[in-house]
Design a protein around this motif. Structure first.
Motif, PDB file in Angstrom:
ATOM      1  N   ARG A 198       4.433 -18.225  72.858  1.00 38.74           N
ATOM      2  CA  ARG A 198       3.721 -19.025  71.854  1.00 38.74           C
ATOM      3  C   ARG A 198       3.093 -18.129  70.800  1.00 38.74           C
ATOM      4  NH1 ARG A 198       2.179 -24.077  74.149  1.00 38.74           N
ATOM      5  NH2 ARG A 198       3.086 -24.139  76.218  1.00 38.74           N
ATOM      6  N   ALA A 199       2.784 -16.901  71.206  1.00 35.28           N
ATOM      7  CA  ALA A 199       2.148 -15.950  70.300  1.00 35.28           C
ATOM      8  C   ALA A 199       2.607 -14.558  70.693  1.00 35.28           C
ATOM      9  CB  ALA A 199       0.632 -16.043  70.435  1.00 35.28           C
ATOM     10  N   THR A 200       2.757 -13.685  69.704  1.00 32.86           N
ATOM     11  CA  THR A 200       3.231 -12.331  69.997  1.00 32.86           C
ATOM     12  C   THR A 200       2.323 -11.632  71.001  1.00 32.86           C
ATOM     13  OG1 THR A 200       4.044 -12.258  67.729  1.00 32.86           O
ATOM     14  CG2 THR A 200       3.983 -10.172  68.918  1.00 32.86           C
ATOM     15  N   GLY A 201       1.022 -11.920  70.920  1.00 33.19           N
ATOM     16  CA  GLY A 201       0.064 -11.259  71.808  1.00 33.19           C
ATOM     17  C   GLY A 201       0.268 -11.569  73.277  1.00 33.19           C
ATOM     18  N   GLN A 202       1.110 -12.538  73.605  1.00 35.47           N
ATOM     19  CA  GLN A 202       1.400 -12.808  75.026  1.00 35.47           C
ATOM     20  C   GLN A 202       2.346 -11.773  75.626  1.00 35.47           C
ATOM     21  OE1 GLN A 202       3.000 -16.851  74.544  1.00 35.47           O
ATOM     22  NE2 GLN A 202       1.436 -17.540  75.988  1.00 35.47           N
TER      23      GLN A 202
ATOM     24  N   CYS B 211      17.712 -10.726  60.408  1.00 32.32           N
ATOM     25  CA  CYS B 211      19.040 -10.225  60.064  1.00 32.32           C
ATOM     26  C   CYS B 211      19.507  -9.389  61.263  1.00 32.32           C
ATOM     27  CB  CYS B 211      19.017  -9.428  58.772  1.00 32.32           C
ATOM     28  SG  CYS B 211      18.011  -7.949  58.844  1.00 32.32           S
ATOM     29  N   ALA B 212      20.780  -8.984  61.224  1.00 36.63           N
ATOM     30  CA  ALA B 212      21.391  -8.371  62.411  1.00 36.63           C
ATOM     31  C   ALA B 212      20.618  -7.163  62.934  1.00 36.63           C
ATOM     32  CB  ALA B 212      22.821  -7.953  62.082  1.00 36.63           C
ATOM     33  N   ASP B 213      20.131  -6.332  62.040  1.00 43.08           N
ATOM     34  CA  ASP B 213      19.510  -5.085  62.503  1.00 43.08           C
ATOM     35  C   ASP B 213      17.991  -5.147  62.602  1.00 43.08           C
ATOM     36  OD1 ASP B 213      21.295  -2.847  63.334  1.00 43.08           O
ATOM     37  OD2 ASP B 213      22.357  -3.540  61.559  1.00 43.08           O
ATOM     38  N   MET B 214      17.452  -6.346  62.626  1.00 41.58           N
ATOM     39  CA  MET B 214      16.025  -6.461  62.964  1.00 41.58           C
ATOM     40  C   MET B 214      15.830  -6.385  64.466  1.00 41.58           C
ATOM     41  SD  MET B 214      14.537  -9.198  60.266  1.00 41.58           S
ATOM     42  CE  MET B 214      12.817  -9.191  60.759  1.00 41.58           C
TER      43      MET B 214
ATOM     44  N   PRO C 215      14.928 -35.189  57.930  1.00 48.49           N
ATOM     45  CA  PRO C 215      15.191 -34.471  59.184  1.00 48.49           C
ATOM     46  C   PRO C 215      15.543 -33.004  58.900  1.00 48.49           C
ATOM     47  CG  PRO C 215      16.611 -36.410  58.961  1.00 48.49           C
ATOM     48  CD  PRO C 215      15.828 -36.305  57.694  1.00 48.49           C
ATOM     49  N   VAL C 216      14.934 -32.115  59.659  1.00 52.00           N
ATOM     50  CA  VAL C 216      15.185 -30.682  59.464  1.00 52.00           C
ATOM     51  C   VAL C 216      15.681 -30.072  60.772  1.00 52.00           C
ATOM     52  CG1 VAL C 216      14.147 -28.446  58.910  1.00 52.00           C
ATOM     53  CG2 VAL C 216      13.396 -30.490  57.687  1.00 52.00           C
ATOM     54  N   VAL C 217      16.784 -29.330  60.667  1.00 44.51           N
ATOM     55  CA  VAL C 217      17.338 -28.601  61.819  1.00 44.51           C
ATOM     56  C   VAL C 217      17.156 -27.114  61.541  1.00 44.51           C
ATOM     57  CG1 VAL C 217      19.435 -28.094  63.134  1.00 44.51           C
ATOM     58  CG2 VAL C 217      19.098 -30.383  62.136  1.00 44.51           C
ATOM     59  N   LEU C 218      16.594 -26.393  62.488  1.00 48.74           N
ATOM     60  CA  LEU C 218      16.474 -24.939  62.340  1.00 48.74           C
ATOM     61  C   LEU C 218      17.497 -24.257  63.231  1.00 48.74           C
ATOM     62  CD1 LEU C 218      15.119 -22.266  61.483  1.00 48.74           C
ATOM     63  CD2 LEU C 218      13.446 -22.635  63.319  1.00 48.74           C
ATOM     64  N   LEU C 219      18.403 -23.505  62.611  1.00 46.34           N
ATOM     65  CA  LEU C 219      19.301 -22.629  63.376  1.00 46.34           C
ATOM     66  C   LEU C 219      18.653 -21.260  63.346  1.00 46.34           C
ATOM     67  CD1 LEU C 219      22.718 -23.741  61.840  1.00 46.34           C
ATOM     68  CD2 LEU C 219      21.735 -24.435  64.037  1.00 46.34           C
ATOM     69  N   ASN C 220      18.172 -20.817  64.480  1.00 48.09           N
ATOM     70  CA  ASN C 220      17.414 -19.567  64.515  1.00 48.09           C
ATOM     71  C   ASN C 220      18.314 -18.404  64.909  1.00 48.09           C
ATOM     72  OD1 ASN C 220      15.091 -17.914  64.435  1.00 48.09           O
ATOM     73  ND2 ASN C 220      14.871 -18.095  66.659  1.00 48.09           N
ATOM     74  N   PHE C 221      18.580 -17.536  63.941  1.00 47.77           N
ATOM     75  CA  PHE C 221      19.341 -16.314  64.209  1.00 47.77           C
ATOM     76  C   PHE C 221      18.349 -15.283  64.747  1.00 47.77           C
ATOM     77  CE2 PHE C 221      22.017 -18.606  61.366  1.00 47.77           C
ATOM     78  CZ  PHE C 221      23.322 -18.202  61.643  1.00 47.77           C
ATOM     79  N   ALA C 222      18.654 -14.704  65.900  1.00 46.74           N
ATOM     80  CA  ALA C 222      17.660 -13.804  66.489  1.00 46.74           C
ATOM     81  C   ALA C 222      18.307 -12.896  67.516  1.00 46.74           C
ATOM     82  CB  ALA C 222      16.566 -14.620  67.172  1.00 46.74           C
ATOM     83  N   GLY C 223      17.757 -11.686  67.614  1.00 49.03           N
ATOM     84  CA  GLY C 223      18.210 -10.756  68.656  1.00 49.03           C
ATOM     85  C   GLY C 223      17.152 -10.611  69.733  1.00 49.03           C
ATOM     86  N   ARG C 224      16.155 -11.476  69.684  1.00 54.46           N
ATOM     87  CA  ARG C 224      15.025 -11.417  70.635  1.00 54.46           C
ATOM     88  C   ARG C 224      14.333 -12.774  70.597  1.00 54.46           C
ATOM     89  NH1 ARG C 224      13.056  -8.029  66.580  1.00 54.46           N
ATOM     90  NH2 ARG C 224      12.406  -6.308  67.926  1.00 54.46           N
ATOM     91  N   PRO C 225      13.405 -13.018  71.525  1.00 53.19           N
ATOM     92  CA  PRO C 225      12.621 -14.258  71.441  1.00 53.19           C
ATOM     93  C   PRO C 225      11.800 -14.297  70.144  1.00 53.19           C
ATOM     94  CG  PRO C 225      12.389 -13.258  73.609  1.00 53.19           C
ATOM     95  CD  PRO C 225      13.111 -12.264  72.753  1.00 53.19           C
TER      96      PRO C 225
ATOM     97  N   ARG D 194       9.376  -4.749  66.653  1.00 55.47           N
ATOM     98  CA  ARG D 194       8.551  -5.551  65.730  1.00 55.47           C
ATOM     99  C   ARG D 194       7.205  -5.841  66.402  1.00 55.47           C
ATOM    100  NH1 ARG D 194      11.401 -10.877  64.054  1.00 55.47           N
ATOM    101  NH2 ARG D 194       9.571 -11.014  62.715  1.00 55.47           N
ATOM    102  N   SER D 195       6.151  -5.870  65.582  1.00 56.90           N
ATOM    103  CA  SER D 195       4.839  -6.166  66.147  1.00 56.90           C
ATOM    104  C   SER D 195       4.502  -7.635  65.946  1.00 56.90           C
ATOM    105  CB  SER D 195       3.779  -5.296  65.484  1.00 56.90           C
ATOM    106  OG  SER D 195       3.637  -5.682  64.133  1.00 56.90           O
ATOM    107  N   ASP D 196       5.381  -8.366  65.283  1.00 58.55           N
ATOM    108  CA  ASP D 196       5.119  -9.764  64.964  1.00 58.55           C
ATOM    109  C   ASP D 196       6.421 -10.534  65.182  1.00 58.55           C
ATOM    110  OD1 ASP D 196       4.791 -12.178  63.747  1.00 58.55           O
ATOM    111  OD2 ASP D 196       3.960 -11.382  61.880  1.00 58.55           O
ATOM    112  N   LEU D 197       6.406 -11.496  66.067  1.00 58.24           N
ATOM    113  CA  LEU D 197       7.657 -12.171  66.449  1.00 58.24           C
ATOM    114  C   LEU D 197       7.831 -13.521  65.766  1.00 58.24           C
ATOM    115  CD1 LEU D 197       7.660 -11.271  70.252  1.00 58.24           C
ATOM    116  CD2 LEU D 197       8.800 -10.087  68.381  1.00 58.24           C
ATOM    117  N   LEU D 198       7.015 -13.799  64.740  1.00 59.63           N
ATOM    118  CA  LEU D 198       7.204 -15.046  63.991  1.00 59.63           C
ATOM    119  C   LEU D 198       8.488 -14.966  63.182  1.00 59.63           C
ATOM    120  CD1 LEU D 198       3.582 -15.356  62.556  1.00 59.63           C
ATOM    121  CD2 LEU D 198       4.625 -16.931  64.201  1.00 59.63           C
ATOM    122  N   LEU D 199       8.943 -16.127  62.724  1.00 64.82           N
ATOM    123  CA  LEU D 199      10.017 -16.154  61.735  1.00 64.82           C
ATOM    124  C   LEU D 199       9.510 -15.332  60.546  1.00 64.82           C
ATOM    125  CD1 LEU D 199      12.552 -17.954  62.084  1.00 64.82           C
ATOM    126  CD2 LEU D 199      11.426 -19.656  60.663  1.00 64.82           C
TER     127      LEU D 199
END
Ligand code: BGC
Length: 767
Positions: free
Chosen positions: A598-602, A509-512, A541-551, A519-524
């Motif tokens: 690929r992973a938050t730990g990177q 959401c906007a204020d995440m 078929p699935v399309v993901l529209l990813n709302f995000a303020g960061r990777p 955030r310590s976890d960057l997964l959806l």
């Protein structure tokens, strides 16, 4: 070291050469004219110490009601000359009420400086800055700032706390959303474009704002991506990777600079004389206004480098910080006995505040930005909304497309997800003046787009986050409905079963993201990931529209979802702009300005890292710089993005294989549109200095060009590089150029490049 930094030679060369690094030649803010100087000097001769300190005091206005302004605490303070500026107050009538008190009731009638965080638009909200940078379109950035200035100034604002040019390498840091990503060159160019857009050729014009370059300095390097945390950094890194964007935006003529919350070399930036006085003012030649960040002076006590507010305030003044946002530290110096040197510091700071007011034309006409006819005409006009839609569509980054997009307008679509039918979250963070009730939801925009042809059926499908407490903290008032998880899933699966294609509007959401949103976890977010996994199992078929303020970490999604488009937070026109691209009326144009892990730990993860003594190979080997459980490579590299056509690159041609320090080299490549529709490509040029006295990164972006090609069309893209593109800073801030071999890399992103080599001939040079 300090002495050396001060040296004349250094100052001269750094001023002369650094703009070339950022490939913009410009000058820091010019002194005000003689008339202005005489005016300010005369005014200051009439001012008491109390009035001078009052000019250094910047306060939040609070929610005042016109007419009653006079009776409020703030009104009284303005009348007494305790306040030089106010911020984050919306409404020309309210601002006029306060300005009236300053001009008509304070002893000297000095007008107020009125500021606001106009970060990515005013009432017409544009994409968040991180998204905007993914357009790689500097004209668009300038246009965003110009329109923002036009609207905000029509409502009484004179000063914006933008652009933020902090380089951000760690996606856990929520404020990565407010800047232009991980690259110093791009961050500087975007910052400079925004300064030009806000200020125009004369910031005194009534439709312009004074910009504020922030947060000086290094705020983007907070440890562990945790907001307000410690920063501790080598000078080599500061000079090469973090300082250039501030310098570039300042060289575009920015009228003010904001200090950061963090430490620099163990001293809070606000009180850091080396940083503010030596680097910013002496070395970079900046004599404009420096304002603190919110309560930074009182936070010096929390950092443990001053014992009292007086001591903290004096440290800040000694560092040549001029204006105190909210700590009221300077104001209280009035009760103290000040030495003549301290009084001189107050005078200097006051002069710079008054000069800023002069530059803005406030002494000529304090009401110039309070013309009541302008609101109707200038704010949220259809022309501004059209620009917002066009620019938002430029920022979306297509990350994957297995022949699903663009969608047919005749399709039966299941639109699912907590962001699908939401208005208030379209704007993203820091949209303080927005009117979200004017935003369309994605559902509304999609229904309008397919009307008469296709069908859209909607289900929210899941909560934003499973944990209700975490959801509430993340939303910061921009609520998304919560329901019973099982019932929401059942409804979504039923809707999806009936559809040709499933479009998921999911993400943050906007204020995440934004301030105080680490955030310590960057997964959806978990609840959405679980639903997405169920939807994928339907085999449609699935399309993901990813709302995000960061990777976001999209490793599972890359493997299982057919198409992924990062739509960030697009602002007022986000929903129609998403439909423009989703249904193919426009093609995706965005390219990442942040590496997607690929992973938050990177994290921190960035393309322009230094070389290690034990680089990782393609396969995992012990005693190499790698991870046991994931690759060292990003999932999507810096510069990456797909569109609805494809491009091919010819081999690189160099004009010569060898240049001297005074020559230039031209790099050419032919780019062909090999697909079936028009498309935009961002051709990127990187270099690597193979051997230098100070370790240099594996790659550094040095230039780029956005081109648009018709199907079958070929364009030759040429980049000309002079020796200044090959310079770097050593740890003492000296500019160095080391001869020898350089790799020149050209490609559509930082990973998929071709390489040519040339030799820079000469001797090691230090300026
Ligand atoms: C932020 C700044 C902002 C200021 C004024 C602070 O908390 O760090 O970026 O400009 O508040 O709202």
């Amino acid at each position: 070291m300090m002495k050396r930094y001060h040296s004349f030679l250094f100052t001269t060369f750094i001023c002369f050469l650094l703009p070339a690094v950022a490939s913009v030649s410009a000058q820091p803010l010019a002194p005000i004219n003689t008339e202005g100087q005489t005016f300010v000097e005369a005014l200051m001769r009439r001012m008491t110490l109390h009035e001078k300190l009052g000019q250094l005091n910047l306060q939040v206005a609070g929610d005042i009601t016109t007419g009653q302004a006079q009776g409020t605490h703030i009104g009284g303070a303005i009348a007494r000359g305790d306040i030089g500026g106010v911020f984050n107050i919306k409404g020309a009538d309210k601002i006029r009420a306060l300005q009236d008190i300053a001009v008509r009731q304070s002893r000297l009638g000095i007008p107020l400086l009125v500021g606001m965080d106009v970060i990515h638009g005013y009432e017409t909200v544009f994409p968040i800055p991180l998204a905007l940078s993914c357009s790689w379109d500097l004209d668009a950035a300038e246009e965003v700032a110009r329109i923002s200035a036009h609207e905000a100034s029509a409502d009484g604002i004179a000063w914006t706390f933008s652009p933020m040019v902090d380089v951000a390498l760690d996606a856990r840091w929520g404020r990565i959303s407010e800047g232009s990503g991980e690259d110093p060159l791009l961050a500087g160019l975007f910052g400079a474009a925004m300064v030009r857009g806000y200020q125009g050729s004369d910031m005194a014009d009534a439709d312009r704002l004074m910009s504020c370059v922030k947060h000086f300095a290094l705020y983007g390097a907070v440890e562990s991506g945790r907001d307000y945390n410690t920063v501790d950094m080598s000078h080599v890194r500061m000079f090469n990777q973090y300082f250039p964007p501030y310098r570039c935006a300042i060289d575009a003529g920015a009228g003010s600079v904001m200090t950061s919350f963090n430490l620099v070399d163990g001293i809070p930036a606000t009180a850091n004389k080396w940083l503010v006085c030596n680097v910013l003012r002496h070395a970079w030649g900046y004599d404009g206004l420096v304002v603190t960040d919110y309560a930074s002076i009182s936070e010096i006590l929390n950092h443990g480098t001053a014992e009292s507010l007086r001591e903290a305030s004096m440290q800040a003044l000694t560092a040549t910080t001029d204006m105190d946002m909210c700590a009221q530290g300077f104001l209280h110096l009035d009760n103290e006995t000040l030495t003549s040197d301290e009084l001189k510091l107050v005078d200097e700071a006051c002069r710079r505040v008054l000069e800023a007011k002069w530059r803005l034309g406030l002494f000529r006409d304090p009401y110039a930005r309070l013309d009541e006819h302008r609101r109707e005409r200038d704010i949220a006009s259809s022309e501004h909304r059209d620009a917002a839609r066009r620019i938002a569509a430029e920022t979306f980054v297509l990350l994957k497309n297995d022949a699903v997009l663009p969608l047919k307008k005749s399709a039966r679509i299941a639109l699912i997800g907590p962001l699908a039918d939401n208005r208030v979250n379209m704007d993203g963070t820091w949209a303080v003046a927005s009117c979200p009730e004017r935003n369309m939801t994605l559902l509304e925009a999609m229904q309008e787009t397919v009307a008469g042809r296709g069908e859209v059926r909607y289900a929210q499908g899941c909560n934003l986050i499973s944990d209700s407490t975490l959801q509430a903290a993340s939303e910061f008032g921009k609520t998304i409905a919560r329901g019973n998880e099982q019932a929401l899933h059942d409804e979504a699966l039923a809707v999806a079963l009936d559809a040709d294609v499933i479009v998921c509007a999911m993400g943050e959401c906007a204020d995440m993201s934004g301030e105080s949103s680490s955030r310590s976890d960057l997964l959806l977010p978990d609840a959405q990931r679980h639903l997405l996994q169920k939807l994928v199992q339907l085999g449609k078929p699935v399309v993901l529209l990813n709302f995000a303020g960061r990777p976001t970490v999209l490793t599972w999604e890359q493997e299982h979802v057919d198409a992924i488009m990062n739509v960030w937070f697009g602002g007022t026109e986000a929903a129609p702009a998403i439909c423009d691209v989703l249904f193919g009326d426009r093609a995706p144009q965005g390219r990442l300005t942040v590496s997607m892990p690929r992973a938050t730990g990177q994290e921190p993860l960035y393309y322009n890292h230094l070389r290690t003594g034990r680089p990782a190979g393609r396969e995992w080997h012990k005693y190499q710089s790698n991870y046991l459980d994931t690759s060292v490579e990003p999932l999507y590299p810096f510069g990456y993005g797909l569109t609805y056509t494809t491009f091919s690159y010819s081999p690189i041609t160099l004009s010569t294989n060898e240049i001297s320090m005074s020559d230039s080299i031209t790099v050419s490549v032919n780019v062909t549109n090999t697909g079936l529709r028009e498309g935009c490509e961002v051709v990127q040029l990187y270099i690597c200095d193979r051997v230098a006295r100070v370790a240099r990164p594996v790659k550094e972006l040095k230039d780029f060009e956005r081109i648009s090609l018709q199907p079958g069309e070929t364009r030759t893209v040429r980049f000309t590089l002079c020796a200044d593109k090959f310079q770097y800073f050593d740890g003492e801030g000296n500019i160095c150029i080391d001869p020898g071999l350089f790799d020149i890399m050209v490609g559509p992103n930082s990973r998929d490049v071709q390489t040519a080599i040339f030799n820079l001939v000469g001797t090691n040079t230090v300026f």
